[in-house]
Design an enzyme around this catalytic site. Sequence first.
Site, mmCIF file in Angstrom:
data_model
loop_
_atom_site.group_PDB
_atom_site.id
_atom_site.type_symbol
_atom_site.label_atom_id
_atom_site.label_comp_id
_atom_site.label_asym_id
_atom_site.label_seq_id
_atom_site.Cartn_x
_atom_site.Cartn_y
_atom_site.Cartn_z
ATOM 1 N N ASP A 1 -13.439 -4.162 -1.401
ATOM 2 C CA ASP A 1 -13.153 -3.760 -0.010
ATOM 3 C C ASP A 1 -14.419 -3.877 0.834
ATOM 4 O O ASP A 1 -15.035 -2.867 1.170
ATOM 5 C CB ASP A 1 -12.668 -2.305 0.031
ATOM 6 C CG ASP A 1 -11.404 -2.085 -0.769
ATOM 7 O OD1 ASP A 1 -10.429 -2.818 -0.559
ATOM 8 O OD2 ASP A 1 -11.393 -1.172 -1.615
ATOM 9 N N ASP B 1 0.879 -1.164 0.000
ATOM 10 C CA ASP B 1 0.000 0.000 0.000
ATOM 11 C C ASP B 1 0.914 1.210 0.000
ATOM 12 O O ASP B 1 1.765 1.363 0.885
ATOM 13 C CB ASP B 1 -0.874 0.027 1.261
ATOM 14 C CG ASP B 1 -1.960 -1.057 1.246
ATOM 15 O OD1 ASP B 1 -2.066 -1.768 0.233
ATOM 16 O OD2 ASP B 1 -2.690 -1.168 2.240
HETATM 17 O O1 1PR Z 1 -10.813 2.845 -5.239
HETATM 18 O O2 1PR Z 1 -9.816 2.302 -7.436
HETATM 19 O O3 1PR Z 1 -8.919 4.174 -6.092
HETATM 20 O O4 1PR Z 1 -8.555 1.831 -5.425
HETATM 21 C C1 1PR Z 1 -8.051 2.048 -4.154
HETATM 22 C C2 1PR Z 1 -7.294 0.810 -3.761
HETATM 23 O O5 1PR Z 1 -6.589 1.108 -2.570
HETATM 24 C C3 1PR Z 1 -8.207 -0.359 -3.470
HETATM 25 O O6 1PR Z 1 -7.612 -1.521 -3.994
HETATM 26 C C4 1PR Z 1 -8.242 -0.432 -1.944
HETATM 27 O O7 1PR Z 1 -8.275 -1.784 -1.511
HETATM 28 C C5 1PR Z 1 -6.923 0.200 -1.550
HETATM 29 N N1 1PR Z 1 -6.989 0.971 -0.292
HETATM 30 C C6 1PR Z 1 -7.607 2.141 -0.126
HETATM 31 N N2 1PR Z 1 -7.411 2.565 1.140
HETATM 32 C C7 1PR Z 1 -6.697 1.656 1.775
HETATM 33 C C8 1PR Z 1 -6.240 1.721 3.171
HETATM 34 O O8 1PR Z 1 -5.640 0.788 3.686
HETATM 35 N N3 1PR Z 1 -6.513 2.815 3.831
HETATM 36 N N4 1PR Z 1 -5.715 -0.446 1.134
HETATM 37 C C9 1PR Z 1 -6.422 0.636 0.877
HETATM 38 C C10 1PR Z 1 -6.246 -1.603 1.111
HETATM 39 C C11 1PR Z 1 -5.855 -3.702 1.700
HETATM 40 C C12 1PR Z 1 -4.828 -4.577 1.187
HETATM 41 C C13 1PR Z 1 -3.922 -5.013 2.295
HETATM 42 C C14 1PR Z 1 -4.478 -6.328 2.740
HETATM 43 C C15 1PR Z 1 -3.496 -7.182 3.474
HETATM 44 N N5 1PR Z 1 -5.353 -2.386 1.717
HETATM 45 O O9 1PR Z 1 -4.131 -3.960 0.213
HETATM 46 O O10 1PR Z 1 -2.687 -5.050 1.752
HETATM 47 O O11 1PR Z 1 -5.605 -6.090 3.546
HETATM 48 O O12 1PR Z 1 -3.093 -6.574 4.634
HETATM 49 P P1 1PR Z 1 -2.555 -7.438 5.859
HETATM 50 O O13 1PR Z 1 -1.843 -8.620 5.300
HETATM 51 O O14 1PR Z 1 -1.610 -6.531 6.557
HETATM 52 O O15 1PR Z 1 -3.750 -7.802 6.673
HETATM 53 P P2 1PR Z 1 -9.592 2.863 -6.067
#
Ligand code: 1PR
Length: 555
Positions: free
Chosen positions: A407, A249
Site C-alpha cells: 500500500d 474490500d
Molecule cells: O495490513 O495485513 O491487515 O492487510 C490489510 C489489507 O487491507 C491490505 O491488503 C490493504 O491493502 C487493505 N486495506 C486496508 N485499508 C484499506 C482501505 O481502503 N481503507 N483497502 C484497504 C485497500 C485497495 C484495493 C482496492 C484497489 C482498487 N484497498 O483493495 O480494491 O485500490 O480499487 P479501485 O479499483 O476502486 O481503484 P493487513
Amino acid sequence: ANNNPVVTLLDYGAGNVRSVRNAIRSLGFDIKDVQSPKDILNAERLIFPGVGAFAAAMDVLTQKGMAEALCTYIQNDRPFLGICLGLQLLFDSSEENGPVNGLGLIPGVVGRFDSSNGLRVPHIGWNALQLTKNSEILNTIRNNHVYFVHSYRAMPSDDNKDWVSSTCNYGDNFIASVRRGNVHAVQFHPEKSGGTMLLFLCWSFCIEKVLIPKVFLNKGHLTNRKLRVKVLEVGNASKLAKRVIACLDVRTNDEGDLVVTKGDQYDVRENTKENEVRNLGKPVDLAGKYYRDGADEISFLNITGFRDFPLGDLPMLQVLRYTSERVFVPLTVGGGIRDFTDGSGRYYSSLEVASEYFRSGADKVSIGSDAVYAAEEYIRSGVKTGKSSLEQISRVYGNQAVVVSIDPRRVFLKNPYDVDFRTVRVSNPGPNGEEFAWYQCTVNGGREDRQIGAYELAIAVEELGAGEIMLNCIDCDGQGKGFEIDLIRLISDAVNIPVIASSGAGKVEHFSEVFKKTNASAALAAGIFHREELGIGSVKKHLSNEGIEVRLTPY
Ligand code: 1PR
C-alpha cells in the site's frame, strides 16, 4: 435414500482440499473419504488432489500404507483423477527438497521451473493446453484456458510419451496432463478453472458410463451438448492469459453487518453528516456475480483486520465458506494476518490465522502490514529469521499461497538523490514541477507511513517467500484515472514473481494500458465493478480486441 454417484477422495490431511470437495459436490456427487488403504482398493472412482510438498505427501502415503494401495489401484486401470501434486507423485522422483522418490508409475523427474531467464515462478494463472493424445475430455476444453499454480513440473520425454495427453508452454513445454485408460492426472486445477473445467472433473469420471449428474444439468442453462459447442466457440487459448481480478474490500458497518465497501484513497466513509461506511453490497452475492461475469480470481480484503482479530470475525470465515461453495476460481483473502493475543490472553500465531482462512476456502492469503515489518527487519539485519508470518506460511503452504499486498503512497521529489530509496522519473510531474518520485510503504490501511520504499519491499518479500505481489497505490485508489504505471513498471521489472496491478481503473483502456506498458500479470479493480460502471466481460472483450490474451468464458 440418496442415489448420487459416489467419489472417493484421498485427502491425507496435508492441506486444503476444500475447493475440490466443493467442486465435486456441486457436480452432484457424494464424497467418501479414504480412511484406510482398503478404501482406495474398493473405490469406484478415486480423486487424489495432492497438496503441500512432495516429500511430506510421500511420507504420509507410505506411513499409512496408501502408496502401495494407490499403485495397485492405478495399475489395475481403475478410474482415477490426480490433481497437481496428485499428478507429480505418479512420477519416479521430484527435486522438490530432494531428490525424493515418488510412486514410480510414470518415468520422469519432477523439477523446478527455471527462473534464470526471467521466467516468473510460481507459474500462476490461466494457460493453454496442447493436446498430444486424442481424448474426448480434453478435446472439449482444448481451446480454453485452465488454471495452474505450481513451481515444479514434469517434462515430456520418450520414456513417458505413452502417458502424456497434453502439454503446456511456460518457459518450456511441461506435462499438463497424463492419461492411460481410466487413469487421468492433471497439473492444472479443474476445480478452480471455472465452469468449463467442472465439466472436466465430471466427464473424466462419467463419460464412459454416460452418467452426467442431474444436479449439474439442472444448474446449467444449457444442455451438455450445447455447452460443449459453446465452449469450443469461445475458446482462443494459446498462452498464459493476463488475469482480471475483482477485489472486495470488506468490513463491518456501523450496524454490525459485513459489507463490501470501497474507499477514495482508502477513506471508506461517506461524505455525509452521518459519515457512514459506504455500503456497496453483500460479499457472497457480489463474489458470485463476478465469478459468473468471468472474473479470473476474487480477492477479499478484511480492511479492518489490522485492528480487529480476524478469527474473532467469524462472518468473514463464513463468507469464505459460502463463496467457495459457489465460486470455482481462486479466492484470496487478506487483512489481519499476523500473530495475535486475544482479550483472554490466548495467543494465535499468524500461521493459525492463515490456516483457518485456508480451511474456510481461501486459496491464497494476502499479507499487508506484517510483511512490511518483516521486510524492514530483514533489510536491517540481513538475516532471514524464518519466524515472520510471511516465511512461516509460505514454508507450510508453499509460496504460491502467499500474496504480499503493498500500500504505497507517491512522494514527489525534485532531486532523485534526496532519499535512500529507489526513485523513478514520473510520467506526470508533481504539483511543483517535481520530476521524480519514490513510493513510500504504509501499514494499517494507509494510516501509518514507514521508512521503506515499494521497490525495496518487493525485493525483500520475494526473498522471504512471497509468491505474488498485489500492488496498490493510495493516490490512485478509487480515482478512476488509471493505474500508476510508473510504479507498476518499476515493481514488475524488479521481481520474478507475478505482480497484480491495483488501484485506479476507471475505463477499459486503463486495463490495456497497464498490460502494454508494464509486465504486470494481472489487473485488479474494485469500484468500477461494484458501481456497475464497467462489466468484467467488457474489460475482457476490450483486452482481447487489443491483442492481449485473456480467458474468455462461455456465458
Ligand atoms: O495490513 O495485513 O491487515 O492487510 C490489510 C489489507 O487491507 C491490505 O491488503 C490493504 O491493502 C487493505 N486495506 C486496508 N485499508 C484499506 C482501505 O481502503 N481503507 N483497502 C484497504 C485497500 C485497495 C484495493 C482496492 C484497489 C482498487 N484497498 O483493495 O480494491 O485500490 O480499487 P479501485 O479499483 O476502486 O481503484 P493487513
